[in-house]
Design a protein around this motif. Sequence first.
Motif, PDB file in Angstrom:
ATOM      1  N   LEU A  33       9.216   9.639   7.433  1.00  0.00           N
ATOM      2  CA  LEU A  33       7.813   9.964   7.117  1.00  0.00           C
ATOM      3  C   LEU A  33       7.739  10.802   5.832  1.00  0.00           C
ATOM      4  O   LEU A  33       6.883  10.553   4.975  1.00  0.00           O
ATOM      5  CB  LEU A  33       7.163  10.699   8.290  1.00  0.00           C
ATOM      6  N   SER A  34       8.658  11.745   5.661  1.00  0.00           N
ATOM      7  CA  SER A  34       8.580  12.575   4.442  1.00  0.00           C
ATOM      8  C   SER A  34       9.080  11.793   3.234  1.00  0.00           C
ATOM      9  O   SER A  34       8.514  11.921   2.136  1.00  0.00           O
ATOM     10  CB  SER A  34       9.353  13.880   4.615  1.00  0.00           C
ATOM     11  N   GLY A  80       4.923   5.394  -1.041  1.00  0.00           N
ATOM     12  CA  GLY A  80       4.943   3.988  -0.624  1.00  0.00           C
ATOM     13  C   GLY A  80       3.912   3.690   0.450  1.00  0.00           C
ATOM     14  O   GLY A  80       3.264   4.594   0.967  1.00  0.00           O
ATOM     15  N   VAL A  81       3.795   2.416   0.792  1.00  0.00           N
ATOM     16  CA  VAL A  81       2.882   2.017   1.886  1.00  0.00           C
ATOM     17  C   VAL A  81       3.672   1.497   3.081  1.00  0.00           C
ATOM     18  O   VAL A  81       3.108   1.045   4.077  1.00  0.00           O
ATOM     19  CB  VAL A  81       1.865   0.933   1.417  1.00  0.00           C
ATOM     20  N   GLY A  82       4.991   1.569   2.975  1.00  0.00           N
ATOM     21  CA  GLY A  82       5.844   1.126   4.086  1.00  0.00           C
ATOM     22  C   GLY A  82       7.257   1.599   3.838  1.00  0.00           C
ATOM     23  O   GLY A  82       7.619   1.975   2.711  1.00  0.00           O
ATOM     24  N   SER A 116      -0.686   1.449   5.333  1.00  0.00           N
ATOM     25  CA  SER A 116      -1.591   0.847   4.354  1.00  0.00           C
ATOM     26  C   SER A 116      -2.594   1.872   3.841  1.00  0.00           C
ATOM     27  O   SER A 116      -2.991   2.785   4.555  1.00  0.00           O
ATOM     28  CB  SER A 116      -2.362  -0.303   5.024  1.00  0.00           C
ATOM     29  N   ARG A 117      -2.970   1.704   2.563  1.00  0.00           N
ATOM     30  CA  ARG A 117      -4.047   2.499   1.991  1.00  0.00           C
ATOM     31  C   ARG A 117      -4.643   1.663   0.859  1.00  0.00           C
ATOM     32  O   ARG A 117      -3.958   0.802   0.291  1.00  0.00           O
ATOM     33  CB  ARG A 117      -3.532   3.833   1.442  1.00  0.00           C
ATOM     34  N   GLN A 143      -3.263   5.851   9.176  1.00  0.00           N
ATOM     35  CA  GLN A 143      -2.255   6.889   9.434  1.00  0.00           C
ATOM     36  C   GLN A 143      -0.918   6.153   9.507  1.00  0.00           C
ATOM     37  O   GLN A 143      -0.873   5.060  10.090  1.00  0.00           O
ATOM     38  CB  GLN A 143      -2.529   7.571  10.785  1.00  0.00           C
ATOM     39  N   PRO A 144       0.163   6.701   8.966  1.00  0.00           N
ATOM     40  CA  PRO A 144       1.442   5.996   9.041  1.00  0.00           C
ATOM     41  C   PRO A 144       1.769   5.642  10.493  1.00  0.00           C
ATOM     42  O   PRO A 144       1.692   6.509  11.372  1.00  0.00           O
ATOM     43  CB  PRO A 144       2.441   7.013   8.485  1.00  0.00           C
TER      44      PRO A 144
END
Length: 156
Positions: free
Chosen positions: A36-37, A44-46, A63-64, A76-77
Amino acid sequence: MTLRLRQIGDPILTQVAEPVSHFRDPDLHRLIESMLSTLKDSNGVGLAAPQVGSLLQVLIVASRPNPRYPDAPQMQPLVMINPQLLAASSEQVLGWEGCLSVPDRRGLVARSREVEVEYYTPQGSRQRVVWQDFPARIFQHEYDHLIGRVFLQRHP
Ligand SMILES: O=C(O)C[C@@H](Cc1ccccc1)C(=O)SCC(=O)c1ccccc1
Ligand SMILES: [Zn+2]
């Protein structure tokens, strides 16, 4: 802790990740926190676990909206453990992709427009999700990482 992002050419990126078997393993939760960090720092988005050196079936979809996909949902991730692709539409869409393991490269990739996925949360509960468009694309890109496929890579 931000983990080193493995780059194209690192053999780990062509290997198949193993299923997670111990959900209470503290190493698993440390890996998830680190991913996550790393994802946040890399913007990134993934992200998939092999990209940070772990051959476990763990991936994140985050996604954003962005210049290429302005109507992408803000998410949210979502951490997905042992994901399984239950269904993928025969309808495919061409779209731009990047890869944190293949810097400075963008490529047009055909992906199924819709996917249905079953996965486990870090707490070990089984979930199902149906995604279309950009989240579906990200999932398919990350899922490829778990089976040792890197976009645009042509095996010699
Ligand atoms: O290498 C990865 O798995 C991360 C990759 C995920 C991805 C991006 C675009 C399409 C499918 C999958 C990235 O996040 S690349 C860098 C990036 O932040 C980005 C690239 C294109 C559009 C939006 C973001
Ligand atoms: Zn990638």
